[in-house]
Design a protein around this motif. Structure first.
Motif, PDB file in Angstrom:
ATOM      1  N   LYS A 149      40.306 -29.831 -31.770  1.00 24.96           N
ATOM      2  CA  LYS A 149      39.818 -30.901 -32.631  1.00 24.96           C
ATOM      3  C   LYS A 149      40.843 -31.160 -33.735  1.00 24.96           C
ATOM      4  O   LYS A 149      41.429 -30.230 -34.273  1.00 24.96           O
ATOM      5  N   THR A 150      41.058 -32.429 -34.051  1.00 18.15           N
ATOM      6  CA  THR A 150      41.974 -32.799 -35.129  1.00 18.15           C
ATOM      7  C   THR A 150      41.187 -32.985 -36.424  1.00 18.15           C
ATOM      8  O   THR A 150      39.966 -32.859 -36.444  1.00 18.15           O
ATOM      9  N   LEU A 151      41.874 -33.328 -37.479  1.00 18.46           N
ATOM     10  CA  LEU A 151      41.216 -33.594 -38.757  1.00 18.46           C
ATOM     11  C   LEU A 151      40.790 -35.055 -38.913  1.00 18.46           C
ATOM     12  O   LEU A 151      40.213 -35.419 -39.932  1.00 18.46           O
ATOM     13  N   ALA A 152      41.070 -35.877 -37.896  1.00 18.09           N
ATOM     14  CA  ALA A 152      40.680 -37.292 -37.952  1.00 18.09           C
ATOM     15  C   ALA A 152      39.161 -37.400 -38.016  1.00 18.09           C
ATOM     16  O   ALA A 152      38.442 -36.612 -37.405  1.00 18.09           O
ATOM     17  N   LYS A 153      38.687 -38.410 -38.758  1.00 19.41           N
ATOM     18  CA  LYS A 153      37.250 -38.556 -38.933  1.00 19.41           C
ATOM     19  C   LYS A 153      36.610 -39.506 -37.937  1.00 19.41           C
ATOM     20  O   LYS A 153      35.426 -39.390 -37.660  1.00 19.41           O
ATOM     21  N   TYR A 154      37.368 -40.469 -37.401  1.00 20.20           N
ATOM     22  CA  TYR A 154      36.739 -41.476 -36.558  1.00 20.20           C
ATOM     23  C   TYR A 154      37.292 -41.489 -35.140  1.00 20.20           C
ATOM     24  O   TYR A 154      36.658 -41.027 -34.225  1.00 20.20           O
ATOM     25  N   ARG A 155      38.462 -42.021 -34.934  1.00 22.57           N
ATOM     26  CA  ARG A 155      39.046 -42.137 -33.599  1.00 22.57           C
ATOM     27  C   ARG A 155      40.063 -41.031 -33.377  1.00 22.57           C
ATOM     28  O   ARG A 155      40.586 -40.454 -34.296  1.00 22.57           O
ATOM     29  N   LYS A 156      40.328 -40.778 -32.143  1.00 20.32           N
ATOM     30  CA  LYS A 156      41.352 -39.802 -31.737  1.00 20.32           C
ATOM     31  C   LYS A 156      41.128 -38.457 -32.422  1.00 20.32           C
ATOM     32  O   LYS A 156      41.980 -37.940 -33.115  1.00 20.32           O
ATOM     33  N   THR A 157      39.945 -37.923 -32.217  1.00 13.40           N
ATOM     34  CA  THR A 157      39.569 -36.690 -32.913  1.00 13.40           C
ATOM     35  C   THR A 157      39.925 -35.417 -32.133  1.00 13.40           C
ATOM     36  O   THR A 157      39.653 -34.321 -32.610  1.00 13.40           O
ATOM     37  N   TRP A 158      40.531 -35.572 -30.949  1.00 12.90           N
ATOM     38  CA  TRP A 158      40.946 -34.430 -30.135  1.00 12.90           C
ATOM     39  C   TRP A 158      42.413 -34.557 -29.780  1.00 12.90           C
ATOM     40  O   TRP A 158      42.930 -35.666 -29.652  1.00 12.90           O
ATOM     41  N   GLN A 159      43.065 -33.415 -29.608  1.00 10.90           N
ATOM     42  CA  GLN A 159      44.492 -33.420 -29.316  1.00 10.90           C
ATOM     43  C   GLN A 159      44.829 -32.333 -28.297  1.00 10.90           C
ATOM     44  O   GLN A 159      44.253 -31.250 -28.326  1.00 10.90           O
ATOM     45  N   THR A 160      45.780 -32.642 -27.424  1.00  9.08           N
ATOM     46  CA  THR A 160      46.376 -31.646 -26.542  1.00  9.08           C
ATOM     47  C   THR A 160      47.857 -31.619 -26.839  1.00  9.08           C
ATOM     48  O   THR A 160      48.486 -32.666 -27.000  1.00  9.08           O
ATOM     49  N   SER A 161      48.410 -30.422 -26.948  1.00  7.33           N
ATOM     50  CA  SER A 161      49.845 -30.300 -27.209  1.00  7.33           C
ATOM     51  C   SER A 161      50.480 -29.378 -26.170  1.00  7.33           C
ATOM     52  O   SER A 161      49.827 -28.523 -25.584  1.00  7.33           O
ATOM     53  N   PHE A 162      51.771 -29.610 -25.960  1.00  8.57           N
ATOM     54  CA  PHE A 162      52.570 -28.840 -25.016  1.00  8.57           C
ATOM     55  C   PHE A 162      53.865 -28.480 -25.721  1.00  8.57           C
ATOM     56  O   PHE A 162      54.493 -29.341 -26.325  1.00  8.57           O
ATOM     57  N   GLU A 163      54.245 -27.207 -25.655  1.00 10.21           N
ATOM     58  CA  GLU A 163      55.451 -26.758 -26.351  1.00 10.21           C
ATOM     59  C   GLU A 163      56.230 -25.771 -25.500  1.00 10.21           C
ATOM     60  O   GLU A 163      55.658 -24.879 -24.876  1.00 10.21           O
ATOM     61  N   VAL A 164      57.541 -25.954 -25.492  1.00 11.46           N
ATOM     62  CA  VAL A 164      58.449 -24.951 -24.944  1.00 11.46           C
ATOM     63  C   VAL A 164      59.320 -24.515 -26.099  1.00 11.46           C
ATOM     64  O   VAL A 164      60.000 -25.342 -26.715  1.00 11.46           O
ATOM     65  N   GLY A 165      59.255 -23.249 -26.442  1.00 10.40           N
ATOM     66  CA  GLY A 165      60.012 -22.742 -27.575  1.00 10.40           C
ATOM     67  C   GLY A 165      59.780 -21.256 -27.716  1.00 10.40           C
ATOM     68  O   GLY A 165      59.308 -20.600 -26.792  1.00 10.40           O
ATOM     69  N   ASP A 166      60.090 -20.769 -28.889  1.00 12.75           N
ATOM     70  CA  ASP A 166      59.824 -19.353 -29.161  1.00 12.75           C
ATOM     71  C   ASP A 166      59.028 -19.208 -30.452  1.00 12.75           C
ATOM     72  O   ASP A 166      59.027 -18.175 -31.065  1.00 12.75           O
TER      73      ASP A 166
END
Length: 170
Positions: A149-166
């Motif tokens: 869940k993101t901190l957005a209050k209305y739209r786009k309240t969910w997020q998926t992220s992908f990372e390659v790193g250390d």
């Protein structure tokens, strides 16, 4: 062995002197499979994703490049925090939890099927957030996929992220 050859071919094919791709390179990148992209990310991690960097943006805190391809959404970045810490990061925002989880599950399935059993998954769940980190003793890179869940209050309240790193440690 075939996977290594195709990843090496990928890196050579999209490496260019300029920050933009030629029409032929764009066509090649557009036809890459998710597995070729993931393998290219893992293979290029050790040299700071050099073959995948396009346009550079420099600020006081880090160096940022747009990548020559995106794995998740269209907002991926290669971030250099210093000369020793690099990461390829993508994120996509969604209106609801089911969309975010669908993207999250797709990314996990792709990493699992593309990289194989040598990459061990470690899952972490806290409240509305899930993260799976993949590690392989033969590679320095970590792959982290997160949905929450993101901190957005209305739209786009969910997020998926992908990372390659250390950078992500469990």
């Amino acid at each position: 062995m075939l996977r290594k050859i195709s990843a090496a071919t990928l890196l050579i094919a999209i490496t260019g002197c300029g920050s933009t791709l030629s029409p032929e390179q764009n066509a090649y990148v557009d036809n890459l499979t998710p597995c070729e992209k993931i393998q290219g990310l893992v293979d290029s991690f050790a040299n700071g994703f050099e073959p995948l960097k396009a346009t550079r943006v420099q600020n006081n805190f880090s160096d940022v490049w747009t990548p020559k391809y995106h794995l998740l959404g269209n907002s991926c970045q290669i971030i250099g925090f210093n000369s020793n810490r690099m990461a390829y990061k993508c994120s996509e925002q969604y209106d609801d939890e089911s969309q975010s989880h669908e993207s999250f599950n797709w990314a996990i399935e792709k990493v699992t099927s593309c990289l194989g059993a040598d990459w061990q998954a470690n899952e972490f769940v806290q409240n509305d957030s899930k993260r799976v980190t993949f590690k392989n003793p033969q590679h320095q890179a970590l792959i982290s996929i997160q949905s929450g869940k993101t901190l957005a209050k209305y739209r786009k309240t969910w997020q998926t992220s992908f990372e390659v790193g250390d950078l992500v440690k469990n």
